[in-house]
Design a protein around this motif. Structure first.
Motif, PDB file in Angstrom:
ATOM      1  N   PRO A 199      -0.372   9.291  -7.455  1.00 47.02           N
ATOM      2  CA  PRO A 199      -0.760  10.320  -6.475  1.00 47.02           C
ATOM      3  C   PRO A 199      -1.351   9.700  -5.204  1.00 47.02           C
ATOM      4  O   PRO A 199      -2.160   8.772  -5.252  1.00 47.02           O
ATOM      5  CB  PRO A 199      -1.824  11.137  -7.214  1.00 47.02           C
ATOM      6  N   GLU A 200      -0.921  10.226  -4.069  1.00 46.86           N
ATOM      7  CA  GLU A 200      -1.305   9.716  -2.757  1.00 46.86           C
ATOM      8  C   GLU A 200      -2.819   9.697  -2.540  1.00 46.86           C
ATOM      9  O   GLU A 200      -3.361   8.787  -1.927  1.00 46.86           O
ATOM     10  CB  GLU A 200      -0.634  10.590  -1.699  1.00 46.86           C
ATOM     11  N   GLU A 201      -3.520  10.707  -3.061  1.00 46.05           N
ATOM     12  CA  GLU A 201      -4.959  10.804  -2.793  1.00 46.05           C
ATOM     13  C   GLU A 201      -5.775   9.686  -3.438  1.00 46.05           C
ATOM     14  O   GLU A 201      -6.943   9.497  -3.116  1.00 46.05           O
ATOM     15  CB  GLU A 201      -5.511  12.175  -3.219  1.00 46.05           C
ATOM     16  N   ARG A 256       0.841  -1.207   0.000  1.00 46.55           N
ATOM     17  CA  ARG A 256       0.000   0.000   0.000  1.00 46.55           C
ATOM     18  C   ARG A 256       0.871   1.250   0.000  1.00 46.55           C
ATOM     19  O   ARG A 256       0.584   2.213  -0.684  1.00 46.55           O
ATOM     20  CB  ARG A 256      -0.926  -0.004   1.217  1.00 46.55           C
ATOM     21  N   ARG A 257       1.929   1.243   0.782  1.00 41.97           N
ATOM     22  CA  ARG A 257       2.813   2.411   0.856  1.00 41.97           C
ATOM     23  C   ARG A 257       3.623   2.564  -0.436  1.00 41.97           C
ATOM     24  O   ARG A 257       3.908   3.678  -0.865  1.00 41.97           O
ATOM     25  CB  ARG A 257       3.717   2.305   2.069  1.00 41.97           C
ATOM     26  N   MET A 258       3.983   1.466  -1.072  1.00 40.31           N
ATOM     27  CA  MET A 258       4.763   1.517  -2.296  1.00 40.31           C
ATOM     28  C   MET A 258       3.987   2.195  -3.427  1.00 40.31           C
ATOM     29  O   MET A 258       4.566   2.900  -4.244  1.00 40.31           O
ATOM     30  CB  MET A 258       5.188   0.114  -2.723  1.00 40.31           C
ATOM     31  N   ARG A 259       2.680   2.000  -3.444  1.00 41.45           N
ATOM     32  CA  ARG A 259       1.864   2.610  -4.502  1.00 41.45           C
ATOM     33  C   ARG A 259       2.068   4.117  -4.550  1.00 41.45           C
ATOM     34  O   ARG A 259       2.046   4.723  -5.606  1.00 41.45           O
ATOM     35  CB  ARG A 259       0.375   2.336  -4.269  1.00 41.45           C
ATOM     36  N   ARG A 260       2.276   4.710  -3.361  1.00 38.04           N
ATOM     37  CA  ARG A 260       2.415   6.163  -3.260  1.00 38.04           C
ATOM     38  C   ARG A 260       3.689   6.680  -3.919  1.00 38.04           C
ATOM     39  O   ARG A 260       3.810   7.863  -4.174  1.00 38.04           O
ATOM     40  CB  ARG A 260       2.355   6.588  -1.799  1.00 38.04           C
TER      41      ARG A 260
END
Length: 153
Positions: free
Chosen positions: A65-67, A57-61
């Protein structure tokens, strides 16, 4: 006139949250079907899987875009599942930091997770300002069932 729109908005939100809760409860019941003994992953494997989900999940950021990935309740449930392995409940401040959401948003989700009986809140008897949060029995079972289902895929 303004009060009526607020009341309608609250009723609509309540109905939507109830629908989400019913769907969640249905999925938990469905996911907790019997599993063959050889297919049951160990607690350590489930914790490893929860840590992997958090890392993914954190890697996706890093790439998007985080949002796009704003699910504070899910981040909190994963963090609580992993932390329960340490046998130490989290305080609200630590849990809020795991959700990557504003404090007020996280607190609303904590309240909602408590209403859904997925987490327990205990006030520290030595410092009444401090509230300890842990997964409830229902929350642990739901997370275990989900992580087991991931393992089976």
């Amino acid at each position: 006139m303004k009060n009526e729109s607020v009341v309608d908005l609250i009723k609509d939100l309540t109905a939507k949250l109830s629908a989400v809760a019913e769907e969640f409860n249905g999925r938990v019941a469905q996911a907790s079907e019997p599993i063959a003994v050889g297919d049951v992953p160990s607690e350590a494997m489930l914790v490893d899987r929860a840590n992997a989900v958090l890392a993914e999940r954190r890697m996706r950021r890093q790439f998007l875009p985080e949002e796009l990935f704003h699910e504070p309740a899910w981040d909190m449930l994963l963090a609580l599942f992993v932390s329960r392995d340490d046998r130490a409940p989290m305080n609200i401040k630590a849990l809020v930091s795991m959700s990557d959401a504003p404090v007020t948003t996280s607190q609303r989700w904590i309240e909602h997770l408590h209403k859904l009986k997925l987490i327990d809140r205990v006030i520290d008897p030595t410092d009444r300002r401090r509230v300890e949060i842990s997964l409830s029995y229902n929350g642990e079972e739901a997370m275990r069932s989900y992580l087991r289902a991931l393992k089976r895929q």
